[in-house]
Design an enzyme around this catalytic site. Sequence first.
Site, PDB file in Angstrom:
ATOM      1  N   ASP A 104      -1.914   0.195  -3.126  1.00 57.95           N
ATOM      2  CA  ASP A 104      -1.565  -1.219  -2.998  1.00 57.95           C
ATOM      3  C   ASP A 104      -2.666  -1.956  -2.242  1.00 57.95           C
ATOM      4  OD1 ASP A 104       0.856  -0.645  -4.183  1.00 57.95           O
ATOM      5  OD2 ASP A 104       1.914  -0.437  -2.264  1.00 57.95           O
TER       6      ASP A 104
HETATM    7  N1  URA Z   1       3.067   4.240  -2.313  1.00 62.86           N
HETATM    8  C1  URA Z   1       3.108   2.924  -2.005  1.00 62.86           C
HETATM    9  O1  URA Z   1       4.162   2.380  -1.790  1.00 62.86           O
HETATM   10  N2  URA Z   1       1.942   2.254  -1.970  1.00 62.86           N
HETATM   11  C2  URA Z   1       0.742   2.823  -2.186  1.00 62.86           C
HETATM   12  O2  URA Z   1      -0.283   2.147  -2.111  1.00 62.86           O
HETATM   13  C3  URA Z   1       0.717   4.190  -2.479  1.00 62.86           C
HETATM   14  C4  URA Z   1       1.882   4.888  -2.546  1.00 62.86           C
END
Ligand code: URA
Length: 235
Positions: A104
């Site tokens: 993310d």
């Molecule tokens: N899980 C999440 O919620 N975000 C990420 O970036 C990676 C795994």
Amino acid sequence: MERLDKFLSSQNVCTRKEAARLVKKGMVLVDGIPALSPEQKLEPEKACVMVEGKEIAYRKYLYLMMNKPAGVLSATEDKRHKTVLDLLPPELSRRGLFPAGRLDKDTTGLLLITDDGELAHKMLSPKSHVYKRYEAVTLRPVSRKDIEAFSNGISEGGQTFAPARLWQEERQDGPRALVEVREGKFHQVKRMFEAVGNQVLSLKRLKIGALALDETLGIGEVRVLTENEIIQIFQ
Ligand code: URA
């Protein structure tokens, strides 16, 4: 067969324009013979190319480890936001590179960037059972109940998550939740914590398989993986 100037730029030796200059000055040898033209063809896997006396070790694919900062997208391009590819220094950028497995925008830590589609596919397939380890700061401390729920797998509100490992570790600035998941669903770790009534405040990826983030890499820095580290992804 590939053009010499294209070969040199694909191996991050120099740009195609610079290749022409180096060839003209007699700085490039192909199999011991001075290159005559930047357009001459060679077989990348067989030819011995030397530039200014240094042999170029041919790499078909490039594998990079990035310590991803918060605020950049795990994408190849975006009109409005900076992507992880925008952070690559010129000597490490190459056509065809992409982030293998997305983090993310606000997630930090270990990100693999490569142009090897087959490896990325294998790494991301749930069948390969490659666990990804994350460190999370959570709104409330992790409970035994949370740990049990993660280990049983979570099924709530139409979403299901395969069993994951969750535990706590003490850090200098307080306890941290460590999570290992082998799926790569959208916002997976955040949604798993939400499903048990908790909330992720910050998330950092530490490992993919046995490949650990090189903590000497500054935030936003990148380096080439060693052969051994590529193998570690699947261990
Ligand atoms: N899980 C999440 O919620 N975000 C990420 O970036 C990676 C795994």
